[in-house]
Design a protein around this motif. Structure first.
Motif, PDB file in Angstrom:
ATOM      1  N   THR A   5       0.905  -1.229   0.161  1.00  0.00           N
ATOM      2  CA  THR A   5      -0.032   0.194  -0.214  1.00  0.00           C
ATOM      3  C   THR A   5       0.628   1.385  -0.059  1.00  0.00           C
ATOM      4  OG1 THR A   5      -0.306   0.441   2.382  1.00  0.00           O
ATOM      5  CG2 THR A   5      -1.989  -0.842   1.207  1.00  0.00           C
TER       6      THR A   5
ATOM      7  N   ARG B 120     -12.029   0.383   4.960  1.00  0.00           N
ATOM      8  CA  ARG B 120     -12.698   0.581   4.064  1.00  0.00           C
ATOM      9  C   ARG B 120     -10.714  -0.155   2.684  1.00  0.00           C
ATOM     10  NH1 ARG B 120     -17.045   0.895   5.426  1.00  0.00           N
ATOM     11  NH2 ARG B 120     -17.895   3.112   6.209  1.00  0.00           N
ATOM     12  N   VAL B 121     -10.019   0.246   3.445  1.00  0.00           N
ATOM     13  CA  VAL B 121      -8.486  -1.290   2.567  1.00  0.00           C
ATOM     14  C   VAL B 121      -9.287  -2.256   2.589  1.00  0.00           C
ATOM     15  CG1 VAL B 121      -6.670  -0.985   2.636  1.00  0.00           C
ATOM     16  CG2 VAL B 121      -7.465   0.732   3.525  1.00  0.00           C
TER      17      VAL B 121
ATOM     18  N   THR C 194      -5.279  -1.563  -7.268  1.00  0.00           N
ATOM     19  CA  THR C 194      -6.269  -1.366  -6.161  1.00  0.00           C
ATOM     20  C   THR C 194      -6.853  -0.289  -5.903  1.00  0.00           C
ATOM     21  OG1 THR C 194      -6.585  -3.468  -6.168  1.00  0.00           O
ATOM     22  CG2 THR C 194      -8.083  -1.740  -4.770  1.00  0.00           C
TER      23      THR C 194
ATOM     24  N   VAL D 246      -2.324  -1.679  -3.389  1.00  0.00           N
ATOM     25  CA  VAL D 246      -3.161  -0.340  -3.128  1.00  0.00           C
ATOM     26  C   VAL D 246      -3.026   0.786  -3.282  1.00  0.00           C
ATOM     27  CG1 VAL D 246      -5.190   0.269  -1.552  1.00  0.00           C
ATOM     28  CG2 VAL D 246      -4.207  -2.239  -1.894  1.00  0.00           C
TER      29      VAL D 246
ATOM     30  N   GLU E  33     -11.683  -3.896   2.480  1.00  0.00           N
ATOM     31  CA  GLU E  33     -12.566  -3.784   1.411  1.00  0.00           C
ATOM     32  C   GLU E  33     -12.787  -4.410  -0.002  1.00  0.00           C
ATOM     33  OE1 GLU E  33     -17.018  -2.145   4.322  1.00  0.00           O
ATOM     34  OE2 GLU E  33     -16.029  -1.293   3.196  1.00  0.00           O
ATOM     35  N   ALA E  34     -11.832  -2.665  -0.165  1.00  0.00           N
ATOM     36  CA  ALA E  34     -11.548  -2.438  -1.406  1.00  0.00           C
ATOM     37  C   ALA E  34     -10.361  -3.968  -1.361  1.00  0.00           C
ATOM     38  CB  ALA E  34     -10.407  -1.070  -1.177  1.00  0.00           C
TER      39      ALA E  34
ATOM     40  N   VAL F  15      -8.190   3.136  -3.382  1.00  0.00           N
ATOM     41  CA  VAL F  15      -9.026   3.503  -2.249  1.00  0.00           C
ATOM     42  C   VAL F  15      -9.186   4.728  -2.238  1.00  0.00           C
ATOM     43  CG1 VAL F  15      -9.333   3.665   0.270  1.00  0.00           C
ATOM     44  CG2 VAL F  15      -7.732   1.823  -0.727  1.00  0.00           C
ATOM     45  N   ASP F  16     -10.665   5.207  -2.798  1.00  0.00           N
ATOM     46  CA  ASP F  16     -10.751   6.699  -3.711  1.00  0.00           C
ATOM     47  C   ASP F  16     -11.562   7.349  -2.073  1.00  0.00           C
ATOM     48  OD1 ASP F  16     -11.779   8.806  -4.901  1.00  0.00           O
ATOM     49  OD2 ASP F  16     -12.683   7.479  -6.335  1.00  0.00           O
ATOM     50  N   TYR F  17      -9.770   7.812  -1.281  1.00  0.00           N
ATOM     51  CA  TYR F  17     -10.871   8.502  -0.302  1.00  0.00           C
ATOM     52  C   TYR F  17     -11.617   9.969  -0.505  1.00  0.00           C
ATOM     53  CZ  TYR F  17      -8.021  10.610   4.239  1.00  0.00           C
ATOM     54  OH  TYR F  17      -8.033  10.884   5.869  1.00  0.00           O
TER      55      TYR F  17
ATOM     56  N   LYS G 194     -11.475  -6.486  -0.540  1.00  0.00           N
ATOM     57  CA  LYS G 194     -11.985  -7.867  -1.048  1.00  0.00           C
ATOM     58  C   LYS G 194     -11.373  -9.187   0.336  1.00  0.00           C
ATOM     59  CE  LYS G 194     -14.116  -7.430  -5.986  1.00  0.00           C
ATOM     60  NZ  LYS G 194     -13.806  -6.106  -5.726  1.00  0.00           N
TER      61      LYS G 194
ATOM     62  N   ARG H 160      -6.106   7.429 -10.367  1.00  0.00           N
ATOM     63  CA  ARG H 160      -7.080   7.065 -11.119  1.00  0.00           C
ATOM     64  C   ARG H 160      -6.150   6.351 -12.387  1.00  0.00           C
ATOM     65  NH1 ARG H 160     -10.969  11.336  -9.164  1.00  0.00           N
ATOM     66  NH2 ARG H 160     -11.929  10.466  -7.346  1.00  0.00           N
TER      67      ARG H 160
END
Length: 260
Positions: free
Chosen positions: A79, A187-188, A153, A116, A190-191, A155-157, A193, A144
Motif C-alpha cells: 500500500t 475501507r482498505v 487497487t 493499493v 473492503e477495497a 481506495v478513493d479517499y 475484498k 486513478r
C-alpha cells in the motif's frame, strides 16, 4: 522467492499512523496499516508485515527511500500513499511529480506485488487546507489513471464522505484520529475484498460551539498546531527527520486485544 505472504506499507504520516496515538507502538502510533496487517494475519498466519512510512516525507523521498527497500523485502502486497505533503507546498509541478509516481508504481507492479493506491482527501471543510482542493483533484485524476494503467487497487479517499465528520480527525485537524484510522482500515480491507473482524467505530456526539467559542478554539488550534507546522516548513525541517520506520523488518505483530 519466499513462500510467505508479505505486506509492506509505504508513505508518510497517513500510513505511519499519526493521530492514532499509542505508547505501546513504535514511534508512538498505531494506524490503519497496522490494523489491516492484523486482520490479514488473523485470516492467514503466513502473512508478514513491514511498515516503512515516516511522517513528513514528500513524494520524491518516498520513491527514493522506500521503493527499493520495499522491493528488497519481496512483497506480496504494497500500500502506498504519497504526495500529500507536496500538494501543501507553495509551488508544485504536479505532472512531473505524478509521472515519477507512475514509474514507482510500475516498478512495484513489475515485481508481482498487488498494489493499493489512495486518492487525496477532499479538504473542502477546512478553511486552511481547503485551498489545495483544486490541486488534490488533479492529483486524484492522475492516481486513478495510474491505477487503471498499472492494474492497482484504489481506495478513493476523496469519495469517502464519512470522513467529512470531524469526529474522525485528531485535534491537530491534519491527521485522522484513532476512529478515523479504524474506519480507514475497514475501507482498505473492503477495497481488497479481504475478510475482517473490525467493528465500525461509534463517534461521540460533539456539542455545537457558539461563534465566540469556535473562534477561541480556532485560535488555540492555530497556536498549538498550525503555527508549528508552518514554522517547520519555513525552516525546511520535518517532524519525521529523526524517526526510523516503525517495522523495517517483516513480522506479524498482533495485539492481545486482537487475538483474544
Amino acid at each position: 522467492m519466499t513462500n510467505t505472504s508479505r505486506y509492506v506499507a509505504l508513505g508518510d504520516s497517513f500510513t505511519e499512523g499519526v493521530g492514532d496515538w499509542d505508547p505501546e507502538s513504535p514511534n508512538g502510533v498505531r494506524g490503519w496499516a497496522d490494523r489491516v496487517a492484523e486482520q490479514l494475519v488473523l485470516a492467514d498466519p503466513s502473512w508478514e508485515y513491514a511498515n516503512l512510512a515516516i511522517r513528513g516525507k514528500k513524494m520524491r523521498q518516498i520513491l527514493d527511500e522506500q521503493i527499493d527497500a520495499a522491493l528488497a523485502l519481496e512483497p506480496t502486497l504494497v500500500t502506498v500513499y504519497a504526495g500529500a505533503n507536496d500538494i501543501l507546498r507553495p509551488r508544485i509541478d504536479i505532472d512531473l511529480l505524478m509521472s515519477r509516481y507512475d514509474d514507482g508504481i510500475a516498478r512495484l507492479r513489475a515485481s508481482g506485488a498487488d498494489v493499493v493506491l489512495f486518492t487525496g482527501f477532499d479538504a473542502s471543510g477546512s478553511a486552511v487546507f481547503g485551498r489545495t482542493r483544486g490541486r488534490t483533484a488533479v492529483y486524484n485524476e492522475w492516481v486513478r489513471e495510474i491505477a487503471d494503467r498499472r492494474g492497482a487497487t484504489i481506495v478513493d479517499y476523496w469519495r469517502l464522505r464519512e470522513f467529512q465528520d470531524w469526529g474522525y480527525w485528531d485535534v491537530d485537524r491534519m491527521h485522522m484520529s484513532a476512529a478515523g484510522h479504524t474506519l480507514m482500515a475497514v475501507r482498505v480491507l473492503e477495497a481488497m475484498k479481504a475478510s475482517h473482524r473490525i467493528g465500525l467505530p461509534e463517534l461521540e456526539a460533539r456539542p455545537a460551539l457558539r461563534r465566540a467559542e469556535q473562534l477561541r478554539a480556532d485560535a488555540q488550534w492555530a497556536r498549538e498546531y498550525l503555527s508549528p507546522w508552518v514554522g517547520r516548513r519555513l525552516r525546511g525541517v520535518s517532524s519525521g527527520d529523526d524517526l526510523q520506520p516503525k517495522y523495517p523488518v517483516p513480522g506479524h505483530p498482533l495485539r492481545a486485544s486482537v487475538t483474544a
